[in-house]
Design a protein around this motif. Structure first.
Motif, PDB file in Angstrom:
ATOM      1  N   VAL A  13     -11.717  12.680  12.005  1.00 12.23           N
ATOM      2  CA  VAL A  13     -10.789  13.761  12.311  1.00 12.23           C
ATOM      3  C   VAL A  13     -11.255  15.020  11.591  1.00 12.23           C
ATOM      4  N   ARG A  14     -10.647  16.151  11.911  1.00 19.83           N
ATOM      5  CA  ARG A  14     -11.007  17.398  11.255  1.00 19.83           C
ATOM      6  C   ARG A  14     -10.618  17.340   9.783  1.00 19.83           C
ATOM      7  N   VAL A  67      -8.534  14.788   3.729  1.00 16.99           N
ATOM      8  CA  VAL A  67      -7.599  13.675   3.903  1.00 16.99           C
ATOM      9  C   VAL A  67      -7.888  12.582   2.886  1.00 16.99           C
ATOM     10  N   LEU A  68      -9.166  12.259   2.712  1.00 18.67           N
ATOM     11  CA  LEU A  68      -9.535  11.225   1.744  1.00 18.67           C
ATOM     12  C   LEU A  68      -9.157  11.637   0.324  1.00 18.67           C
ATOM     13  N   PHE A  69      -9.353  12.909   0.005  1.00 14.14           N
ATOM     14  CA  PHE A  69      -8.986  13.369  -1.333  1.00 14.14           C
ATOM     15  C   PHE A  69      -7.475  13.296  -1.526  1.00 14.14           C
ATOM     16  N   PHE A  70      -6.721  13.585  -0.477  1.00 15.32           N
ATOM     17  CA  PHE A  70      -5.263  13.479  -0.585  1.00 15.32           C
ATOM     18  C   PHE A  70      -4.851  12.044  -0.870  1.00 15.32           C
ATOM     19  N   PHE A  71      -5.462  11.090  -0.154  1.00 18.26           N
ATOM     20  CA  PHE A  71      -5.164   9.689  -0.419  1.00 18.26           C
ATOM     21  C   PHE A  71      -5.465   9.335  -1.870  1.00 18.26           C
ATOM     22  N   ALA A 100     -10.142   6.285  11.972  1.00 23.20           N
ATOM     23  CA  ALA A 100     -10.073   7.720  12.272  1.00 23.20           C
ATOM     24  C   ALA A 100     -10.901   8.543  11.293  1.00 23.20           C
ATOM     25  N   LEU A 101     -11.163   7.999  10.101  1.00 21.96           N
ATOM     26  CA  LEU A 101     -11.900   8.752   9.085  1.00 21.96           C
ATOM     27  C   LEU A 101     -13.379   8.409   9.035  1.00 21.96           C
TER      28      LEU A 101
END
Length: 248
Positions: free
Chosen positions: A74-75, A80-84, A68-69
């Motif tokens: 995704v938007r 999202v990657l930084f959150f991970f 999905a990344l």
């Protein structure tokens, strides 16, 4: 370490080391319980269970997330990657007390499945980052052809993406397995007699009577063997996976 494990305790404690000292297997006999009655097999089985189960869960969760990344972004995928990645910034010891209290209230202390959950959450951010770079190398034309043929998302992941990205999956699986197998802090604090792992068993050779160096080295050699075997078995795919995308 291997040479010291084959020496007696007296020869292992000499300084400088006595490289030509007589060899003996007494350290390995004591590791496997000869004369002590303490078997290493339950901790080894616990480590194997926690490492394999958490690695499989990591792959099941990381591959769709990375898909999905990378392939189907995704938007705000960068957020999202930084959150991970940000989940790895907190020192493990800082979250140990709340994790202990939650496990205690849930009745999961000294439970191997608690370690499976923790190891999965611990390795998942790294796995998503690794798999995203690997899946980014999958040719888009193959995925478009599969879509035109009516392949569903699970079919695309299992029959197309997984074989093409097999080296990356092998590298990610091995990294996750090694991190899980070597983890000590969670296992030391959250387990006891039932769910103790191999690294916890290894620390038992450091007693109030002192450090038995030959026994510790013998135990360390035995505990290192599963990781070495896994790395040797997957070495061809591991090299491909770690170098995937390095050269255009």
């Amino acid at each position: 370490m291997v040479l010291t494990s084959l020496h007696s305790e007296q020869d292992a404690a000499t300084n400088p080391p006595s490289l030509g000292a007589p060899l003996t297997l007494s350290g390995y006999r004591e590791f496997f319980g000869a004369g002590t009655g303490v078997s290493p097999w339950p901790p080894l089985i616990n480590s194997l269970t926690a490492s394999v189960a958490s690695t499989l869960l990591v792959l099941v969760l990381a591959i769709p997330a990375a898909y999905a990344l990378s392939i189907k972004p995704v938007r705000k995928w960068s957020d999202v990657l930084f959150f991970f990645l940000s989940t790895k910034m907190l020192p493990v010891v800082a979250g140990l007390l709340p994790i202990y209290l939650i496990a205690q209230n849930a009745g999961m202390l000294d439970d191997i499945w608690l370690l499976v959950i923790l190891y999965t959450s611990m390795n998942l951010p790294i796995a998503v980052w690794m798999m995203r770079s690997f899946l980014g190398e999958v040719p888009k034309e193959i995925l478009e052809a599969a879509s035109l043929d009516g392949a569903s998302l699970p079919t695309t992941l299992v029959r197309i993406v997984a074989p093409v990205a097999a080296p990356g999956i092998a590298a990610t699986a091995l990294i996750s397995f090694i991190f899980s197998w070597n983890e000590l802090l969670f296992a030391r604090v959250l387990t006891g007699v039932v769910a103790g792992t191999a690294p916890v068993f290894l620390t038992g050779f450091v007693t109030s009577q002192g450090l038995f160096l030959a026994k510790v080295c013998a135990a360390a050699v035995c505990i290192s063997i599963p990781v070495l075997v896994a790395g040797f078995a997957a070495q061809d795919k591991l090299v491909q996976g770690l170098s995937l995308g390095a050269v255009k």
